[in-house]
Each structure stands twice: as structure tokens, then as C-alpha cells.
Design an enzyme around this catalytic site. Structure first.
Site, PDB file in Angstrom:
ATOM      1  N   GLU A   6      12.106  -4.304   0.744  1.00  0.00           N
ATOM      2  CA  GLU A   6      11.806  -3.003   0.157  1.00  0.00           C
ATOM      3  C   GLU A   6      12.627  -1.962   0.902  1.00  0.00           C
ATOM      4  O   GLU A   6      12.988  -2.143   2.057  1.00  0.00           O
ATOM      5  CB  GLU A   6      10.308  -2.696   0.239  1.00  0.00           C
ATOM      6  CG  GLU A   6       9.513  -3.664  -0.646  1.00  0.00           C
ATOM      7  CD  GLU A   6       8.081  -3.232  -0.951  1.00  0.00           C
ATOM      8  OE1 GLU A   6       7.383  -2.799  -0.024  1.00  0.00           O
ATOM      9  OE2 GLU A   6       7.678  -3.339  -2.128  1.00  0.00           O
ATOM     10  N   CYS A  23       1.330  -3.306   9.351  1.00  0.00           N
ATOM     11  CA  CYS A  23       1.892  -4.652   9.347  1.00  0.00           C
ATOM     12  C   CYS A  23       2.990  -4.799  10.387  1.00  0.00           C
ATOM     13  O   CYS A  23       3.193  -5.862  10.936  1.00  0.00           O
ATOM     14  CB  CYS A  23       2.451  -4.962   7.963  1.00  0.00           C
ATOM     15  SG  CYS A  23       3.590  -3.690   7.379  1.00  0.00           S
ATOM     16  N   GLU A  42       5.391  -9.101   0.637  1.00  0.00           N
ATOM     17  CA  GLU A  42       5.499  -8.411   1.935  1.00  0.00           C
ATOM     18  C   GLU A  42       4.162  -8.623   2.630  1.00  0.00           C
ATOM     19  O   GLU A  42       3.152  -8.045   2.224  1.00  0.00           O
ATOM     20  CB  GLU A  42       5.747  -6.911   1.715  1.00  0.00           C
ATOM     21  CG  GLU A  42       6.947  -6.580   0.848  1.00  0.00           C
ATOM     22  CD  GLU A  42       8.270  -6.802   1.552  1.00  0.00           C
ATOM     23  OE1 GLU A  42       8.268  -7.050   2.767  1.00  0.00           O
ATOM     24  OE2 GLU A  42       9.303  -6.735   0.878  1.00  0.00           O
TER      25      GLU A  42
HETATM   26  P1  NAD Z   1      -5.265  -8.211   1.029  1.00  0.00           P
HETATM   27  O1  NAD Z   1      -4.359  -9.382   0.954  1.00  0.00           O
HETATM   28  O2  NAD Z   1      -6.702  -8.430   1.261  1.00  0.00           O
HETATM   29  O3  NAD Z   1      -5.167  -7.349  -0.323  1.00  0.00           O
HETATM   30  C1  NAD Z   1      -3.936  -6.829  -0.783  1.00  0.00           C
HETATM   31  C2  NAD Z   1      -4.024  -6.561  -2.273  1.00  0.00           C
HETATM   32  O4  NAD Z   1      -4.124  -7.808  -2.968  1.00  0.00           O
HETATM   33  C3  NAD Z   1      -5.249  -5.752  -2.700  1.00  0.00           C
HETATM   34  O5  NAD Z   1      -4.865  -4.862  -3.720  1.00  0.00           O
HETATM   35  C4  NAD Z   1      -6.189  -6.837  -3.231  1.00  0.00           C
HETATM   36  O6  NAD Z   1      -7.134  -6.362  -4.161  1.00  0.00           O
HETATM   37  C5  NAD Z   1      -5.211  -7.771  -3.893  1.00  0.00           C
HETATM   38  N1  NAD Z   1      -5.664  -9.151  -4.084  1.00  0.00           N
HETATM   39  C6  NAD Z   1      -6.622  -9.825  -3.398  1.00  0.00           C
HETATM   40  N2  NAD Z   1      -6.716 -11.095  -3.860  1.00  0.00           N
HETATM   41  C7  NAD Z   1      -5.799 -11.230  -4.838  1.00  0.00           C
HETATM   42  C8  NAD Z   1      -5.393 -12.305  -5.695  1.00  0.00           C
HETATM   43  N3  NAD Z   1      -5.956 -13.519  -5.622  1.00  0.00           N
HETATM   44  N4  NAD Z   1      -4.393 -12.089  -6.569  1.00  0.00           N
HETATM   45  C9  NAD Z   1      -3.784 -10.878  -6.635  1.00  0.00           C
HETATM   46  N5  NAD Z   1      -4.122  -9.815  -5.877  1.00  0.00           N
HETATM   47  C10 NAD Z   1      -5.113  -9.995  -4.980  1.00  0.00           C
HETATM   48  O7  NAD Z   1      -4.636  -7.260   2.154  1.00  0.00           O
HETATM   49  P2  NAD Z   1      -5.283  -5.947   2.795  1.00  0.00           P
HETATM   50  O8  NAD Z   1      -6.375  -6.340   3.718  1.00  0.00           O
HETATM   51  O9  NAD Z   1      -5.533  -4.930   1.758  1.00  0.00           O
HETATM   52  O10 NAD Z   1      -4.015  -5.409   3.629  1.00  0.00           O
HETATM   53  C11 NAD Z   1      -3.735  -5.775   4.939  1.00  0.00           C
HETATM   54  C12 NAD Z   1      -2.633  -6.809   4.992  1.00  0.00           C
HETATM   55  O11 NAD Z   1      -1.456  -6.318   4.357  1.00  0.00           O
HETATM   56  C13 NAD Z   1      -2.232  -7.126   6.411  1.00  0.00           C
HETATM   57  O12 NAD Z   1      -2.069  -8.511   6.553  1.00  0.00           O
HETATM   58  C14 NAD Z   1      -0.904  -6.402   6.566  1.00  0.00           C
HETATM   59  O13 NAD Z   1      -0.063  -6.946   7.544  1.00  0.00           O
HETATM   60  C15 NAD Z   1      -0.331  -6.525   5.202  1.00  0.00           C
HETATM   61  N6  NAD Z   1       0.702  -5.526   4.960  1.00  0.00           N
HETATM   62  C16 NAD Z   1       2.001  -5.931   4.883  1.00  0.00           C
HETATM   63  C17 NAD Z   1       3.016  -4.991   4.703  1.00  0.00           C
HETATM   64  C18 NAD Z   1       4.465  -5.404   4.643  1.00  0.00           C
HETATM   65  O14 NAD Z   1       5.297  -4.595   4.247  1.00  0.00           O
HETATM   66  N7  NAD Z   1       4.809  -6.626   5.018  1.00  0.00           N
HETATM   67  C19 NAD Z   1       2.675  -3.636   4.561  1.00  0.00           C
HETATM   68  C20 NAD Z   1       1.342  -3.263   4.640  1.00  0.00           C
HETATM   69  C21 NAD Z   1       0.359  -4.221   4.834  1.00  0.00           C
END
Ligand code: NAD
Length: 483
Positions: free
Chosen positions: A464, A290, A256
């Protein structure tokens, strides 16, 4: 800001039903976004901690202690989680508000009630997990079984920590899986409190584990061959890495990811309601949403009026202390998020864009930014194409329905979209044409646990919420008994 009355988790990971420090002893400071001060320090899990948590979840799954329960028995425990959460609602609302900087009015009225409903919904839906008897061409008793997948890695972002934790945990547990949850590094506090609640509700040891940590902990989880499914929510760039890493062991993955939601205002829409919807669509959760409506497309005859009304509305948005009930926009969740938003605002005027700004609190503390409306950004500009993830809205005019749909679909994202119109036929026609996992007509962010959401294009795949959200955590086995 005093938070002395809150029970703020610190220091430990939750593994196999016990609180344990990170093996390396490493910690990670959690900041209060409204002040920039340190709230607490949590354990910073490394690969050895992930190994231990995955082993706990694997052992719990393989022992049958959770998947072997009847779906109804699992559902009863999840309903108990909902009851406990309701009992602790105010504590969770304050903790989430303090950790993320969300206005308390929203955590009280949206985040916590949604979390409770999610456990209630999947607790109830669990009872309906069943297979089907099928007719075969040869003499046999043939049926399908709906089985859990195994160990689920649930990885979540910083912006809706409690809701997104619960969405994944409730559906995964209802289906009979065991879980290792890694919340975002900046906002892990409600996930840690949730672990206590699940234990109190009767979730057996090892069935639910929490590791707090950053990208390396997440990557270790995704690569671990004992993990059967990754449920990931986060940015598109991280999501692509997760899919590639999970592919090494052919895990089932749902991703997501980011969005750049288009909101279309047609000239026949109720003007006041449309502007109200446009405003709440981009300032909600300080734009860290998001599914935010961050691209406003307005039919030319009402374009100038809508821009004027947005300027007026922007100046009235209450930005400030998240604990104040009248606050609508709190701080950004952390310094990296503020810096990203600022990097767009810093260049906009030089790029020929008119920037309409609301008022931010006059404080050098915390990570505050005023809402901003960008008028005149071109379709191919980075302001329109890239996810800014803050309270920033671009506004573009359109002349025809076809042009509106083309502009709305003209990014790499496809998560949420919406349109404001009083024409019922147009509403259905445009809703069908928009490339998005969810479309709202005459409103924004009308979300319900019964309605699935998820992406198309580079907003990811999987769903979801709703029964579809449960299906993502189940697989089908066919059993054929010769007669
Ligand atoms: P992010 O991608 O930086 O981090 C998300 C999660 O991934 C964190 O827990 C982080 O520690 C983990 N992570 C980072 N690198 C990883 C790797 N290599 N392998 C596995 N896990 C890893 O995102 P963020 O800045 O925390 O959140 C914002 C983003 O999330 C925005 O782009 C937003 O649009 C998106 N988002 C999407 C939804 C949806 O339902 N589509 C909902 C909420 C947020």
C-alpha cells in the site's frame, strides 16, 4: 466526556448513494473507549445487506460510470475529496479520537493530515495511469492498457480506521474500481462520514458503498463471486481465512497483516535519540500499531543504560483522556483488546520476567493500560513471538551484528524493522538483511504516502502507498492490432 457537538453517524449503511437501514434491522453499539459508555449504534449488516452493496458496486462498475471516466477526471474528484476533508479536518479529528480513543493531538497531526495527503497523492497519480506501446517481431500495433480490476472489497481493522480506509479507497478509486468498504466493527464512524464526503465531491452513486458489520459481513464480501479483488488489513489469523475464502473464486487479494517489529540499538547510536525512538516506537497509538517496534534489541555495552533510561521514560508517559492535548497514550480501543494485553501482563512476572510499568490513570472507566517494558523474556517465549498489540515492549541484549539480525528475523512476522546507529555502512548492511517490508534507520514510523509498505512472511503480501499501491488495483491488458 461530552461529545454532543459531534455529528456522530448512526443507524444506516451507505449503498448506491443512499442511507439505508440493515434489512434485518439489527444494530451494533459503538463504545467510547475512554469511558466504556455507548457512543452510538450503527447498522449491523448481514449477508443480504452485503449482497445489495455488492450489486450496487457491480452495477456501477459495469455501467462504466466510473471506470469509463478518464483517469484525470477521476483524479479531479479525488482531489475534491481531499479539499472537503481539509475543510472538515477538526470534525474528523474529534470523531476519530472519540471512536478509537486516540489522543486528539495525534488525530489532528497524523491521522487526518495523512488521510488528506492520501487523496491528494492518488488524485494526482491517477493522471499517470497509462499503457505502453511495444515492439513486436511481426507487423502489428501492439500496446498495453492499464485497466481497473472491478469491484473491490476493502476490509479494515480497528486501529487506524480513517487512514486505512483512505489508503484503500483512494488507490482503488483512482484506478477506476468501485468499492464496498467494510470498516472494523468497533470503529466505523469516520468511514461513514467519508461516504458523505465522497458523495459531495461527485463520486457517482454505487461507486463507493459502506457496510458496517462484523466477521460474517466480511466473509460474505470475500466469498461473493461478483467481487473481483479483496484488499484486507487485519490480523494474521483472519488474513489466512480471507485468503482461503477468496481462493474459492480466485480473486486477487492483498493482505496487510500483523507484525512484531524489531528495533536494534547499536552501541554507537545517539543514546538519548535511540531511547526516545524506542519509546515512541512502542507507545504510539497505545501500541495498537501493526508496525510498532515492540521488540527492542540492544547491543550489550549499552544494554543496562538503555533499560534504566526506558524505566525513567516509561514513568513520564502521559496516559489519559484522549481529548487532552498533552495525552500521549489513550485507552485501548475496546475491551477485547485490553483483555488481550492484560493476559500477557498477568503472567509475565510468574514467567520470570521483570516488568517495568508506567502509570495509567486511576479510573475504573475506559480501557486504559499503562505502558510496560518486559526485561528478560526469551526469544522463543510468547512475549517475543506473539503480537500483543498494546503498549508492551520486550528488551533483549545482543553481542554481534549477526546475532542482532538473527534475533530480529526470528519470528513468523516481517512487517517493519529499524536500527539506530551512527555507522552508515552498518545501517545499509543491516537494513538489507532485515526481513521486513519497511526498515527505518535512526527513527521509527517514518511513513509517507509516497513510500510503499507491506509485509513479508506471515505479515502478508501486497503493498500500500506509493505507485506500487496503485498497481495493486490495476491489471494489464495487451492489445495487438495486425498491420
Ligand atoms: P481482525 O483480523 O480481527 O479484523 C480485521 C477486519 O476483518 C475487521 O473489519 C473484521 O470485521 C474483518 N473480519 C473478521 N473476520 C473476517 C472474515 N472471516 N472474513 C472477512 N473479514 C473478516 O483485526 P483487528 O483486531 O481489527 O486489527 C488488528 C490487526 O490488524 C493486528 O494484527 C494488526 O497488526 C493488523 N494490522 C495490520 C496492518 C498492516 O498494514 N499490515 C495495519 C493495521 C493493522
Amino acid at each position: 466526556m461530552t461529545v454532543a457537538h459531534l455529528q456522530i453517524p448512526q443507524g444506516n449503511l451507505f449503498v448506491a448513494g443512499r442511507w439505508v437501514p440493515a434489512m434485518s434491522g439489527a444494530g451494533r453499539e459503538i463504545l467510547n473507549p475512554a469511558t466504556g459508555g455507548v457512543l452510538t449504534t450503527v447498522a449491523d449488516a448481514g449477508p443480504a445487506d452485503v449482497d445489495r452493496a455488492v450489486q450496487a458496486a457491480r452495477t456501477a462498475f459495469d455501467s462504466g460510470v466510473w471506470p469509463g471516466l478518464s483517469p484525470r477526471a477521476r483524479g479531479r474528484i479525488l482531489l475534491r475529496v481531499a479539499d472537503l476533508l481539509r475543510h472538515e479536518a477538526e470534525e474528523f479529528a474529534e470523531l476519530e479520537s472519540t471512536d478509537v480513543g486516540k489522543p486528539i493531538t495525534f488525530t489532528r497531526n497524523i491521522d487526518v493530515p495523512t488521510a488528506i495527503e492520501t487523496f491528494e497523492y492518488y488524485g494526482s497519480l491517477a493522471a499517470g495511469i497509462e499503457g505502453a506501446v511495444r515492439a513486436t517481431a511481426f507487423p502489428a500495433m501492439a500496446y498495453t492498457r492499464r485497466e481497473p480490476i472491478g469491484v473491490v472489497a476493502a476490509i479494515t481493522p480497528f486501529n487506524f480506521p480513517l487512514i486505512l480506509s483512505c489508503t484503500k479507497i483512494a488507490a482503488a478509486l483512482a484506478a477506476g474500481n468501485t468499492v464496498v468498504h467494510k470498516p472494523a466493527e468497533e470503529t466505523p464512524l469516520t468511514a461513514l462520514r467519508l461516504a458523505e464526503l465522497l458523495q459531495d465531491a461527485g463520486v457517482p452513486d454505487g461507486v463507493f458503498n459502506v457496510v458496517t458489520g462484523g466477521a460474517s459481513a466480511g466473509e460474505a464480501l470475500v466469498r461473493d463471486a461478483r467481487v473481483d479483488k479483496v484488499a484486507f488489513t487485519g490480523s494474521t489469523s483472519t488474513g489466512k481465512r480471507v485468503v482461503a475464502q477468496a481462493g474459492e473464486t480466485l480473486k486477487k487479494v492483498t493482505v496487510e497483516l500483523g507484525g512484531k517489529g524489531a528495533n536494534l540499538i547499536f552501541a554507537d547510536a545517539d543514546p538519548a535519540a535511540a531511547v526516545h525512538t524506542a519509546m515512541s516506537g512502542f507507545v504510539f497509538n497505545t501500541g495498537q500499531f501493526c508496525m510498532a517496534g515492540t521488540r527492542l534489541l540492544v547491543e550489550r555495552p549499552v544494554y543496562a543504560d538503555v533499560v534504566d533510561a526506558l524505566a525513567q521514560a516509561c514513568s513520564q508517559v502521559r496516559v489519559g483522556d484522549p481529548r487532552a492535548p498533552e495525552t500521549v497514550v489513550g485507552p485501548m480501543a475496546g475491551p477485547r483488546h485490553l483483555a488481550k494485553v492484560q493476559s500477557f501482563l498477568d503472567t509475565a512476572e510468574d514467567d520470570g520476567i521483570r516488568v517495568i510499568r508506567g502509570a495509567a490513570p486511576s479510573t475504573s472507566d475506559g480501557f486504559f493500560v499503562a505502558p510496560a517494558v518486559l526485561v528478560g523474556a526469551g526469544q522463543e517465549s510468547r512475549y517475543v513471538q506473539e503480537e500483543i498489540f498494546g503498549p508492551v515492549l520486550t528488551v533483549q541484549p545482543f553481542d554481534t551484528e549477526q546475532e542482532a539480525v538473527r534475533l530480529a528475523n526470528g519470528t513468523s512476522y516481517g512487517l517493519a524493522a529499524g536500527l539506530q546507529t551512527r555507522d552508515v555502512s552498518k545501517a545499509h548492511r543491516v537494513a538489507a538483511a532485515l526481513q521486513a517490508g519497511i526498515v527505518w534507520v535512526n527513527g521509527w514510523a517514518m511513513l509517507d504516502v509516497a513510500m510503499p509498505f507491506g509485509g513479508c512472511k506471515q505479515s502478508g503480501y501486497g503493498r500500500e502507498n506509493g505507485p506500487e499501491g496503485l498497481d495493486e488495483y490495476l491489471r494489464t491488458k495487451s492489445v495487438v492490432v495486425a498491420l
